[in-house]
Structures are given as C-alpha cells and as structure tokens.
Design a protein around this motif. Structure first.
Motif, PDB file in Angstrom:
ATOM      1  N   VAL A 110      -0.534  40.554  26.457  1.00  0.00           N
ATOM      2  CA  VAL A 110      -1.855  41.030  26.888  1.00  0.00           C
ATOM      3  C   VAL A 110      -2.692  39.857  27.369  1.00  0.00           C
ATOM      4  CG1 VAL A 110      -3.974  42.175  26.164  1.00  0.00           C
ATOM      5  CG2 VAL A 110      -1.770  42.893  25.188  1.00  0.00           C
ATOM      6  N   THR A 111      -3.287  39.993  28.549  1.00  0.00           N
ATOM      7  CA  THR A 111      -4.272  39.018  28.998  1.00  0.00           C
ATOM      8  C   THR A 111      -5.410  39.743  29.704  1.00  0.00           C
ATOM      9  OG1 THR A 111      -4.561  36.840  29.991  1.00  0.00           O
ATOM     10  CG2 THR A 111      -3.343  38.457  31.302  1.00  0.00           C
ATOM     11  N   GLY A 112      -6.477  39.009  29.989  1.00  0.00           N
ATOM     12  CA  GLY A 112      -7.664  39.565  30.633  1.00  0.00           C
ATOM     13  C   GLY A 112      -8.847  38.691  30.303  1.00  0.00           C
ATOM     14  N   SER A 113      -9.950  38.905  30.990  1.00  0.00           N
ATOM     15  CA  SER A 113     -11.130  38.067  30.792  1.00  0.00           C
ATOM     16  C   SER A 113     -11.908  38.426  29.537  1.00  0.00           C
ATOM     17  CB  SER A 113     -12.061  38.182  32.012  1.00  0.00           C
ATOM     18  OG  SER A 113     -11.466  37.590  33.142  1.00  0.00           O
ATOM     19  N   ALA A 158       9.529  44.790  17.380  1.00  0.00           N
ATOM     20  CA  ALA A 158       8.682  44.661  18.571  1.00  0.00           C
ATOM     21  C   ALA A 158       7.638  43.593  18.294  1.00  0.00           C
ATOM     22  CB  ALA A 158       8.009  45.983  18.921  1.00  0.00           C
ATOM     23  N   MET A 159       7.069  43.052  19.362  1.00  0.00           N
ATOM     24  CA  MET A 159       6.049  42.019  19.216  1.00  0.00           C
ATOM     25  C   MET A 159       4.960  42.247  20.269  1.00  0.00           C
ATOM     26  SD  MET A 159       6.556  37.857  19.004  1.00  0.00           S
ATOM     27  CE  MET A 159       7.416  37.738  20.572  1.00  0.00           C
ATOM     28  N   VAL A 160       3.708  42.063  19.844  1.00  0.00           N
ATOM     29  CA  VAL A 160       2.559  42.170  20.749  1.00  0.00           C
ATOM     30  C   VAL A 160       1.800  40.855  20.677  1.00  0.00           C
ATOM     31  CG1 VAL A 160       0.493  43.460  21.396  1.00  0.00           C
ATOM     32  CG2 VAL A 160       2.406  44.649  20.296  1.00  0.00           C
ATOM     33  N   VAL A 161       1.734  40.153  21.806  1.00  0.00           N
ATOM     34  CA  VAL A 161       1.096  38.832  21.814  1.00  0.00           C
ATOM     35  C   VAL A 161      -0.046  38.795  22.818  1.00  0.00           C
ATOM     36  CG1 VAL A 161       3.101  37.561  20.994  1.00  0.00           C
ATOM     37  CG2 VAL A 161       2.828  37.958  23.446  1.00  0.00           C
ATOM     38  N   GLU A 162      -1.025  37.982  22.477  1.00  0.00           N
ATOM     39  CA  GLU A 162      -2.212  37.787  23.309  1.00  0.00           C
ATOM     40  C   GLU A 162      -2.077  36.441  24.005  1.00  0.00           C
ATOM     41  OE1 GLU A 162      -6.909  36.974  22.244  1.00  0.00           O
ATOM     42  OE2 GLU A 162      -5.695  38.203  20.890  1.00  0.00           O
ATOM     43  N   MET A 163      -2.430  36.387  25.290  1.00  0.00           N
ATOM     44  CA  MET A 163      -2.340  35.141  26.048  1.00  0.00           C
ATOM     45  C   MET A 163      -3.701  34.782  26.635  1.00  0.00           C
ATOM     46  SD  MET A 163       1.358  35.368  27.958  1.00  0.00           S
ATOM     47  CE  MET A 163       2.858  35.621  26.980  1.00  0.00           C
ATOM     48  N   GLY A 164      -4.259  33.681  26.150  1.00  0.00           N
ATOM     49  CA  GLY A 164      -5.551  33.209  26.642  1.00  0.00           C
ATOM     50  C   GLY A 164      -5.390  31.948  27.465  1.00  0.00           C
ATOM     51  N   MET A 165      -6.496  31.492  28.033  1.00  0.00           N
ATOM     52  CA  MET A 165      -6.446  30.307  28.892  1.00  0.00           C
ATOM     53  C   MET A 165      -7.845  29.752  29.088  1.00  0.00           C
ATOM     54  SD  MET A 165      -6.579  31.900  32.655  1.00  0.00           S
ATOM     55  CE  MET A 165      -8.172  31.144  32.888  1.00  0.00           C
ATOM     56  N   ASP A 166      -7.901  28.469  29.416  1.00  0.00           N
ATOM     57  CA  ASP A 166      -9.128  27.833  29.883  1.00  0.00           C
ATOM     58  C   ASP A 166      -8.956  27.323  31.305  1.00  0.00           C
ATOM     59  OD1 ASP A 166     -10.771  28.070  27.541  1.00  0.00           O
ATOM     60  OD2 ASP A 166      -9.550  26.526  26.602  1.00  0.00           O
ATOM     61  N   SER A 186      -6.027  43.443  31.440  1.00  0.00           N
ATOM     62  CA  SER A 186      -7.110  44.376  31.127  1.00  0.00           C
ATOM     63  C   SER A 186      -8.273  44.306  32.103  1.00  0.00           C
ATOM     64  CB  SER A 186      -7.616  44.125  29.706  1.00  0.00           C
ATOM     65  OG  SER A 186      -8.106  42.800  29.590  1.00  0.00           O
ATOM     66  N   ASN A 187      -8.594  43.115  32.614  1.00  0.00           N
ATOM     67  CA  ASN A 187      -9.725  42.985  33.531  1.00  0.00           C
ATOM     68  C   ASN A 187      -9.807  41.548  34.027  1.00  0.00           C
ATOM     69  OD1 ASN A 187     -11.253  41.498  31.389  1.00  0.00           O
ATOM     70  ND2 ASN A 187     -11.219  43.516  30.439  1.00  0.00           N
ATOM     71  N   ILE A 188     -10.548  41.363  35.113  1.00  0.00           N
ATOM     72  CA  ILE A 188     -10.852  40.031  35.629  1.00  0.00           C
ATOM     73  C   ILE A 188     -12.360  39.934  35.721  1.00  0.00           C
ATOM     74  CG2 ILE A 188     -10.546  38.369  37.504  1.00  0.00           C
ATOM     75  CD1 ILE A 188      -7.935  39.119  36.067  1.00  0.00           C
ATOM     76  N   GLY A 189     -12.938  39.064  34.879  1.00  0.00           N
ATOM     77  CA  GLY A 189     -14.389  38.939  34.844  1.00  0.00           C
ATOM     78  C   GLY A 189     -14.838  37.515  35.079  1.00  0.00           C
ATOM     79  N   SER A 190     -15.868  37.094  34.353  1.00  0.00           N
ATOM     80  CA  SER A 190     -16.497  35.798  34.593  1.00  0.00           C
ATOM     81  C   SER A 190     -16.106  34.737  33.573  1.00  0.00           C
ATOM     82  CB  SER A 190     -18.018  35.959  34.585  1.00  0.00           C
ATOM     83  OG  SER A 190     -18.448  36.481  33.337  1.00  0.00           O
ATOM     84  N   LYS A 206      -4.579  34.565  35.701  1.00  0.00           N
ATOM     85  CA  LYS A 206      -4.121  35.653  34.832  1.00  0.00           C
ATOM     86  C   LYS A 206      -2.781  36.213  35.300  1.00  0.00           C
ATOM     87  CE  LYS A 206      -7.760  35.719  32.116  1.00  0.00           C
ATOM     88  NZ  LYS A 206      -7.660  35.296  30.701  1.00  0.00           N
ATOM     89  N   LEU A 207      -2.567  36.259  36.611  1.00  0.00           N
ATOM     90  CA  LEU A 207      -1.317  36.794  37.146  1.00  0.00           C
ATOM     91  C   LEU A 207      -0.117  35.907  36.850  1.00  0.00           C
ATOM     92  CD1 LEU A 207      -2.552  38.170  40.585  1.00  0.00           C
ATOM     93  CD2 LEU A 207      -1.708  39.522  38.655  1.00  0.00           C
ATOM     94  N   GLU A 208      -0.365  34.699  36.380  1.00  0.00           N
ATOM     95  CA  GLU A 208       0.745  33.852  35.942  1.00  0.00           C
ATOM     96  C   GLU A 208       1.566  34.526  34.848  1.00  0.00           C
ATOM     97  OE1 GLU A 208      -1.720  29.658  36.605  1.00  0.00           O
ATOM     98  OE2 GLU A 208      -0.934  30.187  34.622  1.00  0.00           O
ATOM     99  N   ILE A 209       0.969  35.483  34.154  1.00  0.00           N
ATOM    100  CA  ILE A 209       1.659  36.172  33.064  1.00  0.00           C
ATOM    101  C   ILE A 209       2.954  36.837  33.537  1.00  0.00           C
ATOM    102  CG2 ILE A 209       0.515  38.437  33.289  1.00  0.00           C
ATOM    103  CD1 ILE A 209       0.263  38.442  30.223  1.00  0.00           C
ATOM    104  N   LEU A 210       3.000  37.209  34.825  1.00  0.00           N
ATOM    105  CA  LEU A 210       4.179  37.898  35.353  1.00  0.00           C
ATOM    106  C   LEU A 210       5.359  36.952  35.564  1.00  0.00           C
ATOM    107  CD1 LEU A 210       2.453  40.188  38.018  1.00  0.00           C
ATOM    108  CD2 LEU A 210       2.992  40.722  35.632  1.00  0.00           C
TER     109      LEU A 210
END
Length: 468
Positions: A110-113, A158-166, A186-190, A206-210
C-alpha cells in the motif's frame, strides 16, 4: 525450510563471521537493545544521533545470541556470534528479500500520500477473514521498518505492507525487497511536495511501487484522484488495473454514503461481472465502516478490491471491514468526561487529510463544531497556499470555534477572516499547545464535536490528553 541461519546471513550479506556458530537459527531480529529478548538477533543501525553498532555488547548482555554489525572493530564474545557486514542496513534489506523469496503467499503493498496506515489496517482485516496475516505495525514503512516486518514471517499465509517515502527512489528499494503480488495506490496529494517539487513528481515516485511486481499483477487505483485517473487514461500498462471510487465511474463504487459519529455506511456497487459472475450491474449488501469520514470509505473500497482479487467471499470482505481495528490517533473517537466528543486525528497532517477531517467534522451532528488545528509541516513553497486553503475548508465546514497553533496556521485564520468568519466564528490563535489547551478548556461545552489535527511534530496528542 524457511529458517535463516548464521551461515545464510554470512553468505547472503557477504559477511565475515568474527566468532560463533554458523548453524544457529535466527528467528527474531531487533534493532533496539531495549527490545532484546533471549536468543534474539541484534542488528546495529547507525542513526543521525548515535551508532547502534557500538551497542552490540549491551545487546549481548540483554540476551541477544547473534549481532550483525558494521563500521566498528569488534572483539570475540564468548558463547556469542558476531557477523561483520559492510553495511548493516543493506544487510537487513538483503535478508528481508531472501526471507520474502521463501514464501509463495499474497503480498499486498500500500502506498499513497495520505491514509496509508489506515488503508493497510483495513486491508489486513479483510485478508484475515481467509488468511493468517502479517502486517506492518504502526507506520514502519521505510527502508528499515519494511525489512524488519518481512523478517517476522513465520507461518503466515499473507502479508500486508505499507510503503512510505520522502524522496524519489525510496519506494523502488522497498518494492524490490517485498515483491508485492498486488499493489494499492490510494491517492496523490501534497505530502512531500517540499522535497519532490510537484504532485506530478510525487505520482512518479509512488508509481515506483509497480517496479517490484510481475508485469500482469493487479493494482487497485483510486479513480477519483485526478492524477491517478489521468495516469490510467494516458498510460499503457501491462498491470491489471482495478479502479475504485465514489464520484467517478469505477469497477468498485460506494453509493448512498451515510455518515455517523462513529461509522459510515454505504451500498457497494460492482460493475465488473467477473467479480461475482452475475450480470453487468449488481447491487451488493450495505457495508459498514466502523469509523467516520469519506476517506475511510475509500479505504474500505480499496480493501474490497484486494479481497475480491484474492478470492474472498463478499460477505467475508464486508465482515472484515466491520471488524477493523485502526492504529491509534487516526480518526480515533474519544469521549471526554464533560460530554465532549473528540476526533483524535493527531498522528500526522497534510492538506488532503486535514480537508478530509474537516469534511467529516461537518458531517456529524453535535452542539457545535470545534476545530483545533496546527501547522502542516514540510510544505516548502506551498506552505502559505495550502494553509489558506484549509482556511477555506474551515468556512465550508461551518466551524463554530477555531483554535490554531503555530506560525503557518496563522494563514488558516487569515483566510477564514477574509471569507467573513468574524461574524459567526470564535477564533483563538495560540503560540503553544499550552495556550490552545487553556482556550479549549474555557470554551468546550457538553455536546460539542472537536477535531484535533496537526503534523505529528506539533505533538497535538498533548492537547487531546489534556481536554479528554
């Protein structure tokens, strides 16, 4: 065998065995000596303020059996194992990628702003209706936290992971460790616009996740987000795109949304017959999300996409959504002793989440709507503009009392006053949390609904603790 031995670590990380036994099985990996239990593996991490590698002897005294360290000279430690690697963080990532390779299971990334943690929580709850699930704890979503999560894999299904970034490139590292079988954007914000410069650059990051997925793997996309919607239209991707939304025609949609103080309900509309095998258009039972706010409806829709793609019955998916237990300080409803309802959304804030919080405040019934708002940080050149836009949302949300803290939040007040707030709104500008607490205690009355929200570094949990 899915165990990792000392010998595996030496081989995978091109390490050097300083002392100890190659046949030791490594189960629990820890990076904090305070969390060490007997038999654990300690990984020394060099941070900004201290070097965890220098604490290997303390880790041994606390019960660690194996230490992985880099960048320091060590001595043999009787009865213990020391592995020296070139870079302990890189070694941690290599071990996590190896551990992941041992499991042929669904891995949802999962990623998103905004809203990554709550989205992850609700997806994990749905997946738990069919599988034994490992999920990211809290927001351990970076280059250290994600590997630490993967290394906890045992008998999970199964595994559910969150991916954040700066910064750009960080999600690329994470996805190539976790190799997701399905992604959710989930979304692209600010958020992070200060470092990345534009929302378009945030989208690219965010699209790097693919990049860590198979070319035909599914990806669930919020179709109501403008940049994601455009990306779907403009890009020829081999990934299986599953769209969800409220306002834009999508594969999975929420209709007839009703907001309450502690929940939302909606009717689920599924337009793609392959999910249920009946007709071109089908209405499913009502879905109940046990937390308020339109943004949590989006989270539920993403979880429905994941559940259906992983062959979970729709009834079980709906049950999983209803059971979700969210990480603390995300739209957490707190009832105070004097009859005030507090919406504790203090974990973090950016424009999109602040706007969503105010929209939710507007949707629930109470004596008065009160907003205690603080600075949204790391907005760079967009700081003034985005705080002024929150001032507009304050007016739209018909707030009766506005209490702000911080320099940037003065722009919230400025815009609200420009739009005529002075005639129908009490406004208190505070320099500190202590001042805001004083104003709140003087103002709050039984039946009031209070939203408390700011960036994490503003420590607004102090305000909640003092007014509840």
């Amino acid at each position: 065998m899915k165990d990792i031995t000392v010998g595996d670590i030496v081989k995978i990380c091109k390490g050097k065995l300083i002392c100890g036994n190659e046949s030791i099985i490594c189960k629990e990996f820890k990076k904090d000596t305070r969390d060490i239990k007997k038999g654990d593996v300690y990984v020394g991490i060099k941070g900004e303020n201290f070097d965890g590698n220098t604490l290997y002897e303390k880790a041994f005294r606390n019960g660690a059996e194996v230490c992985i360290i880099s960048g320091i000279e060590t001595k043999e430690y009787e009865g213990k194992t020391i592995i020296e690697v070139e870079d302990s963080i890189k070694a941690l990532q290599q071990l996590a990628e190896y551990k992941r390779s041992l499991y042929d299971i669904p891995v949802i990334a999962v990623t998103g702003s905004v809203g990554k943690t709550s989205t992850k929580d609700i997806i994990a709850s749905v997946m738990s209706e069919k599988y034994k699930v490992l999920k990211t704890e809290g927001n351990m979503n970076n280059h250290i936290g994600l590997p630490m999560t993967i290394l906890k894999l045992e008998d999970h299904e199964a595994m559910v992971v969150e991916m954040g970034m700066d910064h750009a490139g960080e999600i690329r590292v994470l996805t190539n460790i976790a190799h997701p079988t399905m992604c959710v954007i989930s979304n692209i914000g600010s958020s992070h616009i200060k470092t990345l410069g534009s929302r378009e650059n945030i989208l690219k990051a965010k699209l790097e996740i693919l990049e860590g997925t198979k070319k035909d793997s599914p990806v669930a996309i919020n179709n109501d987000n403008d940049l994601l919607n455009n990306w779907i239209k403009e890009n020829n991707t081999t990934h299986k795109i599953i769209t969800y939304g409220i306002d834009t025609k999508s594969d999975i949609m929420a209709k007839d949304i009703k907001a309450y103080e502690d929940k939302s309900t909606f009717t689920l509309e599924i337009n793609n017959k392959e999910y249920i095998g009946v007709g071109e258009h089908c209405m499913c039972p009502k879905v109940e999300v046990p937390v308020g706010g339109k943004h949590f409806v989006y989270n539920a829709l993403s979880a429905i996409c994941v559940g259906l793609e992983n062959n979970i019955e729709i009834e079980k998916i709906i049950e999983g959504i209803k059971k979700v237990k969210l990480t603390k300080r995300r739209m957490e409803i707190v009832k105070s002793k004097n009859g005030v309802t507090i919406i504790n959304d203090t974990y973090n804030a950016n424009y999109e989440s602040m706007k969503a919080g105010l929209e939710y405040l507007h949707s629930v019934k109470g004596n008065r709507r009160i907003a205690i708002l603080g600075d949204m940080l790391n907005l760079g050149d967009y700081e003034k503009e985005l705080h002024e836009k929150i001032g507009e949302e304050v007016i739209k949300s018909e707030v009766s009392v506005l209490i702000t803290v911080g320099e940037a939040s003065k722009n919230i007040v400025k815009k609200a006053l420009e739009l005529g707030a002075i005639s129908n709104m009490k406004i208190y500008e505070s320099k500190t949390n202590e001042e805001a607490i004083k104003f709140a205690k003087e103002e709050l009355k039984e039946g009031d609904i209070v939203l408390v929200k700011a960036s994490n570094a503003m420590h607004f949990d102090e305000i909640v603790d003092n007014i509840k």
